[in-house]
Design an enzyme around this catalytic site. Structure first.
Site, PDB file in Angstrom:
ATOM      1  N   ASN A 150       0.806  -1.220   0.000  1.00  0.00           N
ATOM      2  CA  ASN A 150       0.000   0.000   0.000  1.00  0.00           C
ATOM      3  C   ASN A 150       0.842   1.274   0.000  1.00  0.00           C
ATOM      4  OD1 ASN A 150       1.006  -0.049   2.601  1.00  0.00           O
ATOM      5  ND2 ASN A 150      -0.981  -0.275   3.611  1.00  0.00           N
ATOM      6  N   LEU A 151       2.149   1.157  -0.249  1.00  0.00           N
ATOM      7  CA  LEU A 151       2.993   2.343  -0.326  1.00  0.00           C
ATOM      8  C   LEU A 151       3.056   2.875  -1.758  1.00  0.00           C
ATOM      9  CD1 LEU A 151       6.049   1.365   1.920  1.00  0.00           C
ATOM     10  CD2 LEU A 151       3.954   2.552   2.576  1.00  0.00           C
ATOM     11  N   CYS A 152       3.258   4.159  -1.883  1.00  0.00           N
ATOM     12  CA  CYS A 152       3.365   4.796  -3.204  1.00  0.00           C
ATOM     13  C   CYS A 152       4.798   4.660  -3.704  1.00  0.00           C
ATOM     14  CB  CYS A 152       2.939   6.256  -3.113  1.00  0.00           C
ATOM     15  SG  CYS A 152       2.849   7.076  -4.714  1.00  0.00           S
ATOM     16  N   LEU A 153       5.242   3.403  -3.840  1.00  0.00           N
ATOM     17  CA  LEU A 153       6.593   3.088  -4.283  1.00  0.00           C
ATOM     18  C   LEU A 153       6.538   1.918  -5.258  1.00  0.00           C
ATOM     19  CD1 LEU A 153       8.447   3.097  -0.823  1.00  0.00           C
ATOM     20  CD2 LEU A 153       8.629   4.861  -2.589  1.00  0.00           C
ATOM     21  N   LEU A 181       5.352   6.684   4.938  1.00  0.00           N
ATOM     22  CA  LEU A 181       4.221   7.358   4.299  1.00  0.00           C
ATOM     23  C   LEU A 181       3.010   7.444   5.230  1.00  0.00           C
ATOM     24  CD1 LEU A 181       6.084   6.540   1.892  1.00  0.00           C
ATOM     25  CD2 LEU A 181       4.015   6.486   0.499  1.00  0.00           C
TER      26      LEU A 181
END
Length: 513
Positions: free
Chosen positions: A433-436, A476
């Protein structure tokens, strides 16, 4: 279509029963959030007993010391404190915080060994409370002795840590370690022990090797015995050897799946079959002009000789220079044996739950499953472990569409373990769920018996040893997993739970001492 490649987790009865309880698991995640870590305190007591059975078989005394760094859980530590006899069970702590945690969990100083790099605060509390200190170097021993002298403390029991062993007449390659004093320098180290004899009490020696090789560990134990012989000749009174940890875990239900997967992975990297990993990730391997290069850098998930069985095998080894079984030499010299299992003592002690948020199919036909968790919460691949999750549906799947695979330990109609070849299976990549771009929970194409749906849970089994919170952080501003202790009366009673920090053994299990 290629047959699915499963890597089904090995599930013992207690963990399998928990996974077969969707009506218990789903409300927990609804109430406490995803991801969620569950620990089984009673399992660690069973694991201690399995190690103690090996001691009994070889007629050896000594302690099984839980390596606390494997898991931050208070429940596991408190359950360990209630597991006896006290003279046979303890904890290995590797920081000031872990030492404070162990003392607060009910473990008395005589059941604690302080290991790891030590700053002055950690060393002071170890000396102040009188725990055994596994001293890592001559400088650390000197610092400890000065603290004892300065504050007028009683003599502190010490276990100097040795490394870089070489058995005469044998060729055993040993991996260098930044920890410990080389065994060749044991003489000057014993000189220092004698110099500070009013401050420290040499109770034995220790080692901890970053290896799975039995021959290397046997050479180390052989070397320790020779150092103890020298200590006795000097009039010292050593009583034990601490062989550290590294006993391992067998994570897979079926070793044949491991052999098949690694074979097919190499074929995929050489272009001889469709890809099995995201963007051709090779876990240390790569294909170059039809040739396989590199080394497979993963944990050997199938390890039939692991845990207590590994200890049994080690004790049966012949000492390279002394020429007799190691267990026999320990027994004849009346030496106690201390062990420090971490991963092995947390085997089957927990799982991590994550809710499915989204399932989508790319233009290339790849199924991407996004979870309410990230790769830092579920550190399997971070530690090189390739293992399928168990699907715990929010609603029962229709009959005739796969089903739980043989050997999974999960009953039909509840959680569908990603196991053997039941049904056609579906291959998915698990995203965090990370923007990575790098936040993949699995770089491997994971095969499940059914396609997951939003609201389903994926249960990552056997995560209590290093995989729960060793890498977790608040990246995040995503929440990290809460931790709960689950328990039941007997083998068939209903499951109960409490927050990890609210678990106390007297409320559930009683004292095993």
């Amino acid at each position: 279509m290629s047959e699915p490649l499963y890597l089904a987790p090995r599930l013992e009865p207690r963990l399998a029963s928990l996974l077969d309880s969707p009506a218990f698991l789903h409300p927990l995640v609804t109430a406490l959030g995803s991801p969620l870590n569950l620990v089984l305190p009673d399992q660690i007591a069973d694991n201690v007993r399995a190690f103690r059975a090996v001691y009994a078989r070889h007629r050896l005394g000594g302690r099984v010391l839980y390596a606390h760094k494997a898991n931050r859980s208070s429940a596991l530590l408190r359950r360990l404190a209630a597991t006896g006899p006290a003279a046979a069970v303890g904890v290995d702590v590797a920081s000031l915080g872990e030492l404070q945690h162990a003392l607060g969990a009910g473990l008395t100083p005589d059941r604690i060994v302080a290991t790891g790099p030590k700053d002055p605060d950690y060393l002071w509390l170890a000396a102040r409370t009188g725990v055994t200190v596994a001293v890592d170097s001559p400088a650390e021993l000197t610092s400890l002795a000065r603290l004892v002298e300065r504050f007028g403390l009683p003599r502190v029991p010490v276990l100097p840590r040795l490394s870089d062993f070489a058995a005469p007449g044998t060729r055993v390659l040993t991996r260098r370690s930044r920890f410990g004093t080389p065994a060749a320098d044991a003489g000057p180290l014993l000189d220092l022990v004698e110099k500070h004899g009013d401050s420290v009490d040499l109770t034995g020696v220790s080692y901890h090797l970053d290896t799975m090789g039995l021959a290397e560990k046997a050479a180390a134990l052989d070397g320790c015995l020779r150092v103890l012989d020298e200590a006795r000749r000097r009039g010292l009174r050593p009583r034990c050897v601490d062989v550290g940890g590294g006993f391992g875990v067998d994570y897979l239900a079926d070793g044949a799946q491991w052999e098949r997967y690694t074979t097919e992975l190499t074929r995929a990297l050489l272009g001889r079959r469709p890809p099995l990993t995201w963007e051709g990730h090779g876990y240390g391997l790569r294909g170059e002009n039809g040739t396989l290069r590199g080394t497979l850098s993963v944990y050997p998930a199938h390890r039939p000789v692991a845990g207590p069985r590994y200890l049994d095998e080690l004790l049966a080894q012949t000492a390279p220079s002394l020429g007799r079984p190691l267990a026999t030499l320990l027994l004849e010299n009346l030496y106690d044996l201390h062990t420090e299992p971490g991963r092995a003592l947390t085997d089957q002690c927990g799982l991590t739950l994550a809710r499915v948020l989204e399932v989508r199919v790319t233009a290339a036909g790849e199924r991407l499953v996004r979870l309410a968790a990230n790769a830092r919460d579920i550190g399997l691949e971070d530690h090189g472990l390739l293992l399928d999750p168990v699907l715990v549906p929010a609603a029962p799947r229709p009959e005739g569409n796969g089903g739980p695979p043989a050997g999974s330990g999960v009953a039909a109609g509840s959680g569908d373990a990603a196991g053997s070849g039941a049904g056609a299976g579906v291959g998915v990549y698990l995203l965090g769920n990370l923007c990575l771009e790098s936040d993949l929970i699995t770089r491997r194409l994971v095969h499940l018996a059914h396609e997951p749906r939003p609201g389903d849970l994926l249960a990552f089994a056997n995560t209590a040893g290093y995989f729960m919170d060793f890498t977790a952080d608040h990246a995040l501003h995503q929440p990290i997993a809460r931790k709960v202790a689950v328990h039941r009366e007997g083998d068939t009673g209903p499951w109960s739970w409490c927050l990890d920090e609210q678990y106390w053994p007297h409320l559930t299990a009683g004292d095993d001492a």
